[in-house]
Design a protein around this motif. Structure first.
Motif, PDB file in Angstrom:
ATOM      1  N   LEU A  97       0.824  -1.260  -0.120  1.00 19.45           N
ATOM      2  CA  LEU A  97      -0.038   0.046   0.166  1.00 19.45           C
ATOM      3  C   LEU A  97       0.972   1.359   0.061  1.00 19.45           C
ATOM      4  O   LEU A  97       0.479   2.381  -0.569  1.00 19.45           O
ATOM      5  CB  LEU A  97      -0.935  -0.154   1.280  1.00 19.45           C
ATOM      6  CG  LEU A  97      -2.159  -0.984   1.136  1.00 19.45           C
ATOM      7  CD1 LEU A  97      -2.957  -0.925   2.441  1.00 19.45           C
ATOM      8  CD2 LEU A  97      -3.130  -0.438  -0.021  1.00 19.45           C
ATOM      9  N   ILE A  98       1.953   1.056   0.545  1.00 14.26           N
ATOM     10  CA  ILE A  98       2.878   2.244   0.712  1.00 14.26           C
ATOM     11  C   ILE A  98       3.391   2.609  -0.791  1.00 14.26           C
ATOM     12  O   ILE A  98       3.515   3.783  -1.277  1.00 14.26           O
ATOM     13  CB  ILE A  98       3.901   1.995   1.631  1.00 14.26           C
ATOM     14  CG1 ILE A  98       3.632   2.090   3.013  1.00 14.26           C
ATOM     15  CG2 ILE A  98       5.219   3.430   1.333  1.00 14.26           C
ATOM     16  CD1 ILE A  98       4.329   1.557   4.038  1.00 14.26           C
ATOM     17  N   VAL A  99       3.871   1.695  -1.404  1.00 13.44           N
ATOM     18  CA  VAL A  99       4.364   1.718  -2.697  1.00 13.44           C
ATOM     19  C   VAL A  99       3.341   2.239  -3.710  1.00 13.44           C
ATOM     20  O   VAL A  99       3.500   3.308  -4.775  1.00 13.44           O
ATOM     21  CB  VAL A  99       4.767   0.475  -3.495  1.00 13.44           C
ATOM     22  CG1 VAL A  99       5.430   0.611  -4.860  1.00 13.44           C
ATOM     23  CG2 VAL A  99       5.974   0.000  -2.672  1.00 13.44           C
ATOM     24  N   THR A 100       2.182   1.755  -3.504  1.00 13.47           N
ATOM     25  CA  THR A 100       0.959   2.295  -4.526  1.00 13.47           C
ATOM     26  C   THR A 100       0.615   3.688  -4.268  1.00 13.47           C
ATOM     27  O   THR A 100       0.293   4.612  -5.371  1.00 13.47           O
ATOM     28  CB  THR A 100      -0.347   1.352  -4.363  1.00 13.47           C
ATOM     29  OG1 THR A 100      -0.867   1.500  -2.901  1.00 13.47           O
ATOM     30  CG2 THR A 100       0.040  -0.109  -4.903  1.00 13.47           C
ATOM     31  N   LEU A 101       0.474   4.190  -3.166  1.00 14.53           N
ATOM     32  CA  LEU A 101       0.374   5.625  -3.021  1.00 14.53           C
ATOM     33  C   LEU A 101       1.478   6.428  -3.487  1.00 14.53           C
ATOM     34  O   LEU A 101       1.086   7.396  -3.931  1.00 14.53           O
ATOM     35  CB  LEU A 101       0.349   5.687  -1.417  1.00 14.53           C
ATOM     36  CG  LEU A 101       0.039   7.118  -0.833  1.00 14.53           C
ATOM     37  CD1 LEU A 101      -1.282   7.610  -1.241  1.00 14.53           C
ATOM     38  CD2 LEU A 101       0.233   7.279   0.731  1.00 14.53           C
TER      39      LEU A 101
END
Length: 456
Positions: A97-101
């Protein structure tokens, strides 16, 4: 259920509740930011991109060209689902989720600096296409992780529909913020909006990304994934495994979204072209009406998520599909009066049938897949609908209206999408209030009393 990571003691009930709240807030705010980015692009596409990046085309062709770039983001979403579904099931929900954000936020921020046709010719449209693809990849990986981050922290089976509906809340919240930002910038006098005003909302998105990143860095991994990790049940190739083991669930999940996806982008993207050029409505009226629709969904999405906990996910979804199919005719009947009041009311109510589907949808789809392949399966099924429904919807609506010169032709398209969703949803399994912490293939091999069934 408390999270248990390898080598760590179980969390207390109080800490579990705290983590659930953090997970819901992190998922909701994160999806709000990502959908702000995504919707911002769709709004500006309908209002101004055809003029800025395809000025030598006639208005209809220019609009179709602009919506083709818009559709690229939807084509990219299954790619993001495959990439981040794999890593979400391999290394965890949080890291993914951190990467997608970051991916979504940086691509959106970069749109603010893309030169127009007048400066670099067709290369402006090429750059937009690349950035739109990156946006789509980010969104494709975002949804599954956000839903699982909330749903897998739910402490009781009877509230999963409500808990999982909160990441869905990010859609109307992002839609509201995107429309509000464009509405504010559209007040600039003269040619200011076309020259530089439309770029400001894209530029400001980087601030929202920083806030979302800070929140997501402060949450723990979900209990279900922590348990899979501790028990060494991580799949090496989750995407391939879910395609092999649950292909029917992937396909049905995609088609079940037709009644939700296609009308949504007709009512929130195509409406700007249709309203300004064919109804004579002002840009501000349309933006304000979509704002009102988004505010209404603040309440209806969690409401219908909760109702699905009471009456069952599938039943709630079928009711929503029927309403979505009927409402298309009511919608165009109201907007075609060209009355500002009826246009406003139609747009404001247009997302109620959407909420009836979208509220229970997160849990309905995610519960269909076993835990160790849930991120991959849910993401893939969910995002495939972007290719067959969301992306093509404004293009199909524009082409239908150009040929038939009637909004009711578009309503017939909405009805066809609703019929497909009705059939697909009726064939899906309903896991409302059932235990999703145990792997489904293991559960099927065990009796209700927890003992293995005898071989047959």
């Amino acid at each position: 259920m408390a999270a248990i990571s390898p080598g760590e003691a179980p969390l207390s009930e109080e800490e579990s509740r705290r983590q659930l709240r953090r997970a819901v807030v992190a998922s909701t705010i994160g999806t709000t930011i990502e959908w702000y980015d995504f919707f911002l692009y769709s709004i500006v596409t309908g209002l101004i991109f055809a003029k800025l990046y395809f000025p030598e085309s006639n208005p209809l062709v220019g609009t179709l060209q602009a919506f083709l770039i818009y559709a690229v983001g939807f084509v990219a979403r299954p790619v993001g689902a495959a990439i981040f579904g794999h890593y979400g099931d391999r290394i965890g929900r949080k890291a993914t989720l951190i990467v997608t954000l970051l991916l979504m936020g940086i691509a959106t921020f970069a749109v603010a600096f893309v030169p127009t046709y007048a400066t670099i010719g067709i290369w402006g449209a090429v750059i937009l296409t690349v950035l739109r693809f990156i946006q789509g990849v980010g969104v494709g990986g975002e949804w599954g992780g956000s839903v699982l981050m909330s749903m897998e922290w739910a402490r009781t089976n009877g509230h999963r529909g409500f808990v999982a509906s909160w990441p869905q809340f990010g859609v109307p919240a992002g839609l509201f913020l995107a429309n509000l930002a464009v509405l504010a910038m559209s007040q600039i006098s003269g040619s200011g909006f076309a020259t530089w005003g439309w770029r400001v909302p894209f530029f400001l998105s980087i601030v929202l990304v920083a806030i979302g990143l800070y929140i997501r860095l402060n949450i723990l991994e979900t209990p279900i994934f922590a348990r899979l990790l501790a028990e060494h049940k991580i799949e090496k190739t989750p995407i391939l495994e879910v395609i092999r083991r649950q292909p029917k669930d992937i396909v049905l999940s995609a088609f079940a979204r037709m009644a939700e996806q296609a009308p949504f982008y007709i009512y929130t993207a195509f409406v700007f072209t249709y309203g300004v050029r064919n109804l004579g409505a002002t840009r501000d009226l349309l933006l304000t009406a979509v704002l009102a629709a988004a505010v209404l969904e603040f309440f209806t999405i969690p409401l219908f998520g909760h109702v699905s906990d009471l009456i069952g996910r599938r039943k709630m979804y079928l009711i929503g599909a029927v309403c979505a199919g009927i409402f298309g005719f009511i919608y165009f009947g109201m907007v075609d009066t060209k009355s500002s009041l009826w246009i406003f009311v139609a747009i404001m109510l247009s997302l109620v049938p959407h909420a009836m589907l979208y509220g229970p949808q997160a849990a309905f789809i995610a519960e269909s897949f076993t835990g160790r392949m849930r991120y991959s399966g849910a993401s893939l099924g969910y995002q495939l609908a972007s290719v067959i429904a969301g992306g093509p919807a404004p293009l199909i609506a524009t082409a239908l209206f150009a040929y038939y010169q009637s909004g009711y032709a578009v309503a017939c398209y909405v009805l066809a999408c609703a019929a497909l969703s009705l059939i697909s949803a009726s064939l899906m399994g309903d896991h409302t209030n059932q235990d999703i912490s145990r792997e489904y293939d293991e559960a099927r091999a065990m009796g209700d009393d927890g003992h293995a069934r005898p071989a047959t």
